[in-house]
Design an enzyme around this catalytic site. Structure first.
Site, PDB file in Angstrom:
ATOM      1  N   LEU A   1      14.140 -20.612  -0.732  1.00  0.00           N
ATOM      2  CA  LEU A   1      15.244 -20.107  -1.511  1.00  0.00           C
ATOM      3  C   LEU A   1      15.177 -20.910  -2.550  1.00  0.00           C
ATOM      4  O   LEU A   1      16.034 -20.743  -3.518  1.00  0.00           O
ATOM      5  CB  LEU A   1      16.587 -20.240  -0.551  1.00  0.00           C
ATOM      6  CG  LEU A   1      16.513 -19.266   0.508  1.00  0.00           C
ATOM      7  CD1 LEU A   1      17.685 -19.524   1.297  1.00  0.00           C
ATOM      8  CD2 LEU A   1      16.617 -17.755  -0.034  1.00  0.00           C
TER       9      LEU A   1
ATOM     10  N   GLU B   1      25.835 -30.512  -8.391  1.00  0.00           N
ATOM     11  CA  GLU B   1      25.255 -30.829  -7.192  1.00  0.00           C
ATOM     12  C   GLU B   1      25.783 -31.840  -6.381  1.00  0.00           C
ATOM     13  O   GLU B   1      25.356 -32.364  -5.315  1.00  0.00           O
ATOM     14  CB  GLU B   1      23.732 -30.834  -7.336  1.00  0.00           C
ATOM     15  CG  GLU B   1      23.337 -29.731  -8.071  1.00  0.00           C
ATOM     16  CD  GLU B   1      22.847 -28.251  -7.129  1.00  0.00           C
ATOM     17  OE1 GLU B   1      22.165 -28.575  -6.079  1.00  0.00           O
ATOM     18  OE2 GLU B   1      23.069 -27.341  -7.558  1.00  0.00           O
TER      19      GLU B   1
ATOM     20  N   ARG C   1      19.566 -28.488 -12.460  1.00  0.00           N
ATOM     21  CA  ARG C   1      20.867 -27.954 -11.783  1.00  0.00           C
ATOM     22  C   ARG C   1      22.184 -28.621 -12.126  1.00  0.00           C
ATOM     23  O   ARG C   1      22.978 -27.753 -12.352  1.00  0.00           O
ATOM     24  CB  ARG C   1      20.846 -28.245 -10.143  1.00  0.00           C
ATOM     25  CG  ARG C   1      19.674 -27.487  -9.664  1.00  0.00           C
ATOM     26  CD  ARG C   1      19.543 -27.641  -8.017  1.00  0.00           C
ATOM     27  NE  ARG C   1      18.223 -27.310  -7.395  1.00  0.00           N
ATOM     28  CZ  ARG C   1      18.339 -27.243  -5.914  1.00  0.00           C
ATOM     29  NH1 ARG C   1      19.575 -27.321  -5.196  1.00  0.00           N
ATOM     30  NH2 ARG C   1      17.295 -27.158  -5.437  1.00  0.00           N
TER      31      ARG C   1
ATOM     32  N   HIS D   1      16.994 -33.036  -7.579  1.00  0.00           N
ATOM     33  CA  HIS D   1      18.136 -33.821  -7.662  1.00  0.00           C
ATOM     34  C   HIS D   1      17.657 -35.198  -8.231  1.00  0.00           C
ATOM     35  O   HIS D   1      16.430 -35.712  -7.719  1.00  0.00           O
ATOM     36  CB  HIS D   1      18.769 -33.932  -6.245  1.00  0.00           C
ATOM     37  CG  HIS D   1      19.546 -32.427  -6.039  1.00  0.00           C
ATOM     38  ND1 HIS D   1      19.615 -31.978  -4.508  1.00  0.00           N
ATOM     39  CD2 HIS D   1      20.024 -31.761  -6.672  1.00  0.00           C
ATOM     40  CE1 HIS D   1      20.026 -31.120  -4.618  1.00  0.00           C
ATOM     41  NE2 HIS D   1      20.583 -30.716  -5.689  1.00  0.00           N
TER      42      HIS D   1
ATOM     43  N   CYS E   1      19.512 -37.069   1.525  1.00  0.00           N
ATOM     44  CA  CYS E   1      20.131 -35.661   1.539  1.00  0.00           C
ATOM     45  C   CYS E   1      21.078 -35.513   2.517  1.00  0.00           C
ATOM     46  O   CYS E   1      21.906 -34.642   2.287  1.00  0.00           O
ATOM     47  CB  CYS E   1      18.905 -34.537   1.507  1.00  0.00           C
ATOM     48  SG  CYS E   1      17.839 -34.705  -0.031  1.00  0.00           S
TER      49      CYS E   1
END
Ligand code: SUO
Length: 443
Positions: free
Chosen positions: A21, A174, A213, A249, A366
């Site tokens: 995704l 984010e 992002r 990120h 993460c």
């Protein structure tokens, strides 16, 4: 009790699967449609939490979200009973069903940006839920993330909660994955560094292949909400060239703790200028910069060397918590071995098998949200979410009772999976004393 950094890890949800995704996150793309093991994934995460709690670090847990997300499927026009909604979505839009079933809320470094009370004008710890609007499957996390954070940090005298920023590209946010805080003691005022990938409306450099992002506009809004002192707040742009090489990120290429920044040579645009500014603002600033000829950006992305947790022992020594992929890579491991022998601040390495999460691009960093808390604030956290022997046993048993050990995209249409998830989460809210946080509990 002194001020500490408390790490809250996301517990992997029952629908953990590989859906491909996240365009720009190469692990996500590479593992699309592979068989996943939600039970193993949850247990790998729990083992990390338990090992760090055993090593003397304060460790909490943040629960998963309700998935598949039936309310969103209904919002998108799928109607009928829950089973009919699932069947229709599976038939007509399997990729949508996959997106609304993603267990991506496990990566709580993206849950929110957190500012410790010592840095905020009103003396509270501030949380802004990330809107994650670059990806549909992640943008739907915000409401439940907000509810969970309020159920964990529920004392309004200490904790200020802000809703996600407006859900438009200009405010792409984010969360903590693009945020660093530097300083001495965790309870003393520090310097916050917000890292963004693009600045809307300013032209400027942007990646060519993959999305950036986080926007500067979002970072600035979070800094305002958190009432930060402009003199101790920095904004820096990620190097667009490394975003194009899979650094979706900033925490894939840099990690900080106290006075230390551990980063790749190519992490930031105008990196020399940034290091100089940090040197001026952070007493004792110690950059540990990894040259590209020791570890390439490609190897950093493949091994998640920088998606490590940099933790302080009580004696001030630092420990790097790494995924096993970093140990399996000869060059990266050689670099790390030399690093701990070099006499610098990083003295110890700890390695975990987090393969199930890693295959979707989520490493040790993460999976955790850092919250620096003073003594009174630690007391004010919902104690039921703090990891200890008892909670570890209870959560492992809970996983054994409810989680499947294999899941494919086809399984997502099974109405039984939805029921299993709701039963499990209902039980979990009681185990963790959270109240009714999920939409299905409020129907
Ligand atoms: N901080 C790590 C986040 C990883 C996360 N991966 C995902 O959502 C992959 C899901 C999938 O493809 O099934 C992301 O890219 O935001």
């Amino acid at each position: 009790m002194t001020a500490r950094e408390v790490n809250f890890d996301g517990l992997v949800g029952l629908t953990h699967h590989y859906a491909g995704l996240s365009f720009g996150n190469e692990a996500s793309t590479r593992h699309q449609h592979q068989l996943s093991n939600p039970r193993l994934a949850a247990k790998q995460g729990l083992l990390k939490m338990k090992a760090l709690a055993d090593a003397g670090f304060a460790q909490g847990v943040i629960p998963p979200h309700e998935r598949p997300n039936l309310p969103v499927l209904r919002q998108l026009g799928f109607s009928g009973s829950d089973a009919q909604v699932l069947a229709k979505a599976a038939k007509r839009a399997p990729q949508l069903l996959s997106a609304v079933s993603s267990a991506s809320a496990m990566w709580v470094a993206n849950a929110a940006t957190v500012s410790p009370s010592a840095d905020s004008a009103d003396g509270k710890t501030h949380f802004t839920v990330a809107n994650l609007n670059n990806k549909f499957h992640r943008a739907m996390e915000a409401p439940t993330t907000g509810a969970l954070l309020r159920a964990i940090f529920r004392d309004a005298r200490h904790f200020a909660h802000h809703h996600a920023l407006p859900q438009v590209a200009m405010f792409g946010d984010e969360g903590a994955a693009n945020h660093n805080r530097f300083g001495g003691d965790y309870g003393e005022p520090g310097v916050q560094l917000f890292v963004y990938g693009r600045e809307e409306g300013h032209g400027g450099l942007v990646p060519a292949r993959y999305p950036a992002r986080q926007t500067r506009e979002a970072s600035e809004a979070v800094a305002r909400l958190h009432q930060l002192d402009a003199a101790r707040t920095l904004f820096a742009q990620q190097n667009p060239a490394v975003i194009d090489r899979g650094v979706f990120h900033n925490d894939v290429i840099a990690v900080s703790n106290r006075q230390v920044l551990f980063a790749h040579q190519l992490a930031f645009l105008h990196q020399d200028r940034l290091l100089m500014e940090l040197g001026e603002k952070v007493p004792g600033f110690t950059p540990v910069i990894v040259p590209d000829d020791r570890v390439s950006v490609g190897d950093a992305v493949a091994t998640y060397l920088f998606n490590s947790q940099l933790l302080s022992r009580d004696n001030g020594d630092m420990l790097l918590v790494l995924p096993q992929e970093a140990r399996q890579h000869t060059g990266v491991w050689r670099y790390l071995s030399e690093l701990v022998e070099s006499g610098g601040p990083i003295r110890e390495l700890m390695v975990f098998d987090l393969r199930e999460s890693m295959n979707n691009g989520g490493g040790p960093a993460c999976l955790r949200l850092r919250v620096a808390l003073n003594a009174a604030e630690q007391q004010a956290v919902n104690p039921a979410v703090m990891m200890n022997d008892r909670l570890f046993t209870l959560l492992n048993q809970w996983v054994d009772r409810h989680y499947r050990d294999r899941l494919t995209q086809a399984d997502l249409a099974d109405p039984q999976l939805l029921t299993e998830g709701r039963e499990a989460l209902d039980e979990l809210t009681r185990l963790l004393d959270l109240g009714s946080v999920y939409p299905f509990q409020q129907e």
